[in-house]
Design an enzyme around this catalytic site. Structure first.
Site, PDB file in Angstrom:
ATOM      1  CB  CYS A 186      82.683  35.108  69.555  1.00 55.63           C
ATOM      2  SG  CYS A 186      83.912  36.400  69.435  1.00 55.63           S
TER       3      CYS A 186
ATOM      4  CG  ASP B 253      57.713  10.471  96.859  1.00 52.12           C
ATOM      5  OD1 ASP B 253      56.561  10.010  96.855  1.00 52.12           O
ATOM      6  OD2 ASP B 253      58.728   9.772  96.953  1.00 52.12           O
TER       7      ASP B 253
ATOM      8  CG  ASP C 144      57.834  10.315  93.100  1.00 49.93           C
ATOM      9  OD1 ASP C 144      56.670  10.554  93.448  1.00 49.93           O
ATOM     10  OD2 ASP C 144      58.656   9.694  93.791  1.00 49.93           O
TER      11      ASP C 144
ATOM     12  CG  ASP D 153      61.791   7.684  95.899  1.00 46.69           C
ATOM     13  OD1 ASP D 153      60.672   8.216  95.948  1.00 46.69           O
ATOM     14  OD2 ASP D 153      62.008   6.525  96.300  1.00 46.69           O
TER      15      ASP D 153
ATOM     16  CB  CYS E  52      83.441  39.236  73.808  1.00 48.06           C
ATOM     17  SG  CYS E  52      82.855  39.898  72.255  1.00 48.06           S
TER      18      CYS E  52
HETATM   19  N1  ATP Z   1      54.726  -3.423  94.850  1.00 52.14           N
HETATM   20  C1  ATP Z   1      53.736  -3.069  95.658  1.00 52.14           C
HETATM   21  N2  ATP Z   1      53.322  -3.931  96.610  1.00 52.14           N
HETATM   22  C2  ATP Z   1      52.326  -3.588  97.438  1.00 52.14           C
HETATM   23  N3  ATP Z   1      51.686  -2.430  97.394  1.00 52.14           N
HETATM   24  C3  ATP Z   1      52.028  -1.558  96.478  1.00 52.14           C
HETATM   25  C4  ATP Z   1      53.083  -1.816  95.550  1.00 52.14           C
HETATM   26  N4  ATP Z   1      53.203  -0.752  94.750  1.00 52.14           N
HETATM   27  C5  ATP Z   1      52.291   0.135  95.165  1.00 52.14           C
HETATM   28  N5  ATP Z   1      51.574  -0.338  96.199  1.00 52.14           N
HETATM   29  C6  ATP Z   1      50.467   0.328  96.880  1.00 52.14           C
HETATM   30  O1  ATP Z   1      50.152   1.511  96.205  1.00 52.14           O
HETATM   31  C7  ATP Z   1      50.335   2.642  97.056  1.00 52.14           C
HETATM   32  C8  ATP Z   1      50.856   3.775  96.253  1.00 52.14           C
HETATM   33  O2  ATP Z   1      52.141   3.487  95.757  1.00 52.14           O
HETATM   34  P1  ATP Z   1      53.067   4.620  95.187  1.00 52.14           P
HETATM   35  O3  ATP Z   1      54.286   3.964  94.689  1.00 52.14           O
HETATM   36  O4  ATP Z   1      52.288   5.476  94.251  1.00 52.14           O
HETATM   37  O5  ATP Z   1      53.382   5.538  96.424  1.00 52.14           O
HETATM   38  P2  ATP Z   1      54.290   5.269  97.704  1.00 52.14           P
HETATM   39  O6  ATP Z   1      55.571   4.699  97.300  1.00 52.14           O
HETATM   40  O7  ATP Z   1      53.524   4.553  98.752  1.00 52.14           O
HETATM   41  O8  ATP Z   1      54.465   6.694  98.282  1.00 52.14           O
HETATM   42  P3  ATP Z   1      55.221   7.942  97.643  1.00 52.14           P
HETATM   43  O9  ATP Z   1      54.324   8.448  96.576  1.00 52.14           O
HETATM   44  O10 ATP Z   1      55.285   8.849  98.807  1.00 52.14           O
HETATM   45  O11 ATP Z   1      56.543   7.488  97.190  1.00 52.14           O
HETATM   46  C9  ATP Z   1      51.259   2.167  98.133  1.00 52.14           C
HETATM   47  O12 ATP Z   1      51.106   2.882  99.318  1.00 52.14           O
HETATM   48  C10 ATP Z   1      50.841   0.720  98.280  1.00 52.14           C
HETATM   49  O13 ATP Z   1      49.712   0.619  99.093  1.00 52.14           O
HETATM   50 MG    MG Z   2      58.550   7.544  96.519  1.00 53.93          MG
END
Ligand code: ATP
Ligand code: MG
Ligand code: CU1
Length: 776
Positions: A65, A477, A676, A672, A62
């Site tokens: 333990c 997100d 995040d 994702d 139980c």
């Molecule tokens: N590899 C990339 N090429 C071009 N722009 C980018 C890249 N990474 C980020 N950004 C710019 O930075 C912004 C923020 O990116 P972030 O990854 O924080 O959020 P997201 O993916 O747009 O949105 P969420 O936070 O909803 O996932 C994007 O909207 C984009 O304008």
């Molecule tokens: Mg995202």
């Protein structure tokens, strides 16, 4: 000060749960305008000296333990955490290998009087369990057969006309003794053993109660028998049937419990069944079929259409489409060419391919899923610690009540009547036994998390199932969570003839969904890629690289401002595109704006439903995105989300959640991306999309396989269903006891009725937990 340096994410997660509302995670992120360099190995290496030890622990009866093992081992040096589960009969420990060895731990547990060994394979365990079950069944049958004649003698005590003639031989004390002794000392030996172990460590478990109860009635009967031999004509009052029936019923309860328990662990078996059983290995030019266990990393395997991919690996020859829906949830088969990764247990649809095995067994995707589920099933919800505490004080308290009952009958209620006093106190002992209490939570958690795994919701621990039902704020997100995360380029404006080529070249090195859209577009348009150096990903902003001696940056307007790029003359055009829900990427070459490119993503089906479902439940729904305000608002409006935070940097996402928590909110974050991860770790419950990055999955508390948003609301419903089930179990576990104790103390209950109630309280708890299997 903003220093250009790579920043790393530190992650520390413990297996054991902490009370609700406390995050047991630490996520340090030093921010800067710099590149993010996340090294998976680093995260693992930090804990290289620590080891997770999984043990099979045998002989626990139980929760007293489990509590004792945990208490004693926690005091040992080198043990970071320990979690012992009664329902799965396992222990998961985190040990520091330099300080304490596996053997030390096992010896300690054995010293406490339990069996312990390193967790064996599921198959061995099944066999051992089956054997134990068989033996248990045997004991029950022997004990039942011997009890029946004893039980029959009781019919002679029935009042008036109901009394049945009982052959004199059955009333002979010696005959009764011969029938009862094997039950007491053979079938019942396990209770003596358990009680001895428990008492020798200064604690008392339910075996102690059983032993006191049954031994008392047995010994009393023996004394009565002896008396009748010494004094002719003395009418002995025998209670052999009481102890016999009690033991029989408790054994029956244990038997039913064992059977029900084996049904609760089916989820893992179900997952393992997904795996292929055989593989075709290619040795030179000959092909040979071997069993899956024989496959090693590096082996070349042949997979024909219709067959399952045996293990994780890489395609080296051929091209085919593979149905990965069981892992990713994606219903459209994925095309795989040489160099592409394939996942074990997925199904080859089209044509024959050769693959090289890379990850097998525990390292594979499926293996990790199985491990997560096992750990979740074996972990504790905070509410269980509460149950453990109750039952560990219960036994001594009950023993006290029984003694009090005995004394008050003997001296106050019916002075001098040892028999009445004894029977009443035995009944109290038996009915109060809290054995079902220890099962109330773990069985629910086990069935619940198993059910979740079957549907595609992987909880990392029981505590998350519990906290989840308290969540009142959910933060989504945007990109990849609410949207498909498969954006496509829609509009393009270039002011430099190399702009597109450079853009595709820098984005090639990024994992971001936006980057993938650009790369995909580049492939479609047959854009030539250039050699790239000094590539840096600036999380939440964009990318930077040097191409043919030119500084190229691509990303948000924040990034442009940061590099003093003038984009104002194109702002109007950008805003126009953004109002349509598109994300605009700016490209600059050597500090001059070279183009803007718009990317659009589709909202996932089911997104609207999830939002409205959560709102219906009274949960506040918010959206938080790194994207610019306009596209964020456009999508939020579409979904009916009122609170939107846009242009949020990764560190700020976590900050925001900390703030909400500070306001007393219980927050779930769903995301994702790498951006995040800190927020997922900070939230009370972090939910990662299975389609997302590994970093996010690692930081989260549960993963939604395939990223299906319907499963998010299902996960919430599941947690509510499980917690409701736990509460019902507490009721069933305690109802018999609480109702029974006063009745028993008043002497109104036969001991065997108490025994039956005790057995059925365990059975009703497990049966109730199994109802969760029907959850939909
Ligand atoms: N590899 C990339 N090429 C071009 N722009 C980018 C890249 N990474 C980020 N950004 C710019 O930075 C912004 C923020 O990116 P972030 O990854 O924080 O959020 P997201 O993916 O747009 O949105 P969420 O936070 O909803 O996932 C994007 O909207 C984009 O304008
Ligand atoms: Mg995202
Ligand atoms: Cu019990």
């Amino acid at each position: 000060m903003q220093v250009k340096k790579a920043y790393s994410i530190q992650m520390e997660k413990t297996i054991s749960g902490k009370p609700a509302g406390h995050s047991n995670k630490k996520f340090a992120l030093d921010r800067g305008s710099a590149a993010i360099a996340i090294d998976h190995k680093k995260i693992v290496n930090r804990q290289v000296k620590k080891k997770v030890l999984r043990l099979d622990i045998d002989g626990m009866t139980c929760s007293a333990c489990t509590a004792r093992i945990e208490k004693v081992l926690k005091k040992m040096k080198g043990i970071e955490s320990i979690n012992v589960n009664l329902a799965t009969e396992t222990g998961v420990l985190k040990i520091i290998e330099d300080v304490v060895s596996t053997n030390d731990v096992i010896e300690k547990i054995q010293h406490l009087g339990y069996g312990a060994k390193v967790k064996s394979a599921e198959a061995d365990k099944k066999k051992a369990r089956a054997e134990k079950y068989k033996k248990q069944k045997q004991k029950f049958f022997i004990s039942a057969c011997l009890s029946l004649p004893l039980l029959y003698t009781m019919l002679g005590h029935l009042p008036g006309n109901w009394a049945v003639p009982v052959p004199a031989i059955l009333l002979n004390p010696l005959i009764q003794f011969v029938l009862a002794a094997p039950i007491q000392f053979y079938a019942g030996s396990q209770f003596y053993k358990g009680a001895y172990q428990s008492l020798s460590h200064h604690s008392a478990n339910m075996d102690v109660l059983v032993v006191i109860g049954t031994s008392a009635s047995f010994l009393y009967s023996v004394l009565e028998g002896v008396r009748s031999f010494l004094y002719r004509g003395y009418e002995p009052h025998l209670y052999f049937e009481t102890s016999a029936v009690l033991i029989t019923l408790i054994l029956l309860g244990k038997l039913l419990e064992a059977r029900a328990k084996s049904r609760t662990t089916q989820a893992i078996a179900h997952l393992l069944n997904l795996q292929a059983k055989k593989a075709n290995i290619l040795l030179g030019i000959t092909e040979k079929q071997i069993s899956i266990e024989g496959v090693k990393a590096g082996d070349v395997l042949v997979v024909r259409p219709g067959e399952k991919i045996p293990v994780d690996g890489e395609v080296i020859f051929g091209e085919t489409a593979i149905d990965e829906s069981m892992i990713t949830g994606e219903s459209i088969p994925a095309v795989k060419r040489p160099g592409d990764q394939v996942i074990g247990a997925t199904i080859n649809k089209n044509s024959m391919v050769h693959m090289r095995a890379t990850k097998i067994g525990k390292e594979s995707v499926l293996g990790k899923i199985v491990q997560t589920v096992e750990e979740a099933q074996g972990s504790k919800a905070p509410i269980q610690r509460f149950a453990d505490r109750i039952s560990s004080v219960f036994v001594p308290v009950v023993a006290g009540i029984a003694l009090l009952t005995f004394l008050s009958w003997l001296f106050l209620i019916d002075p001098g009547n040892v028999e009445r006093a004894l029977v009443s106190s035995i009944t109290v002992l038996v009915i109060a036994c809290p054995c079902a209490l220890g099962l109330a939570t773990p069985t629910s958690i086990m069935v619940g998390s198993g059910k979740g795994a079957e549907t595609g919701i992987l909880f990392k621990g029981g505590e998350h199932l519990e906290i989840m039902h308290k969540v009142n704020t959910v933060i989504f997100d945007k990109t990849g969570t609410i949207t498909e995360g498969k954006p496509a380029v829609t509009d393009i404006e270039l002011y430099h003839d190399k702009a597109l080529s450079y853009l595709v070249s820098v984005e090639y090195g990024s994992e971001h969904p936006l980057a993938k859209a650009v790369v995909h577009y580049g492939i479609q348009m047959k854009v030539e890629r250039e050699a790239v150096s000094e590539l840096q990903t600036i999380t939440g902003q964009g990318v930077h690289a040097v191409i043919e001696g030119h500084h190229v940056i691509a990303g948000s307007r924040k990034l442009m401002s940061h590099h003093m790029v003038l984009y104002q003359n194109k702002l109007k055009r950008a805003e126009e595109l953004e109002s349509q829900g598109k994300t605009v990427i700016f490209i600059a070459i050597d500090g001059k704006l070279a183009g803007i490119i718009a990317v659009a993503d589709t909202i996932k089906s089911g997104a609207r439903e999830v939002v409205s479902l959560l709102k219906e439940k009274g949960i506040e729904v918010q959206m938080m995105t790194g994207d610019h305000e306009r596209p964020a608002m456009a999508i939020a409006r579409d979904l009916g989300i009122e609170h939107v935070y846009s242009s949020v940097l990764p560190g700020q996402k976590a900050e925001k959640i900390r703030k909400l928590k500070g306001q007393g909110k219980i927050v779930a974050m769903i995301g994702d991306g790498i951006n995040d991860a800190p927020a997922l770790a900070e939230a009370n419950v972090g939910i990662a999309m299975g389609t997302g990055t590994d970093i996010a999955i690692e930081a989260a508390d549960l993963t939604i396989l395939g990223g299906d948003l319907d499963l998010v609301s299902k996960a919430f419903r599941l947690s509510h269903a499980v917690m409701r089930n736990v509460r019902q179990n507490f009721f069933w576990a305690l109802a018999y006891n609480s109702a029974g104790i006063p009745i028993a103390a008043a002497g109104l209950l036969a001991p065997w009725v108490a025994g039956a109630a005790m057995a059925f309280s365990s059975v009703s708890v497990i049966t109730n937990s199994l109802r969760l299997k029907k959850f939909n």
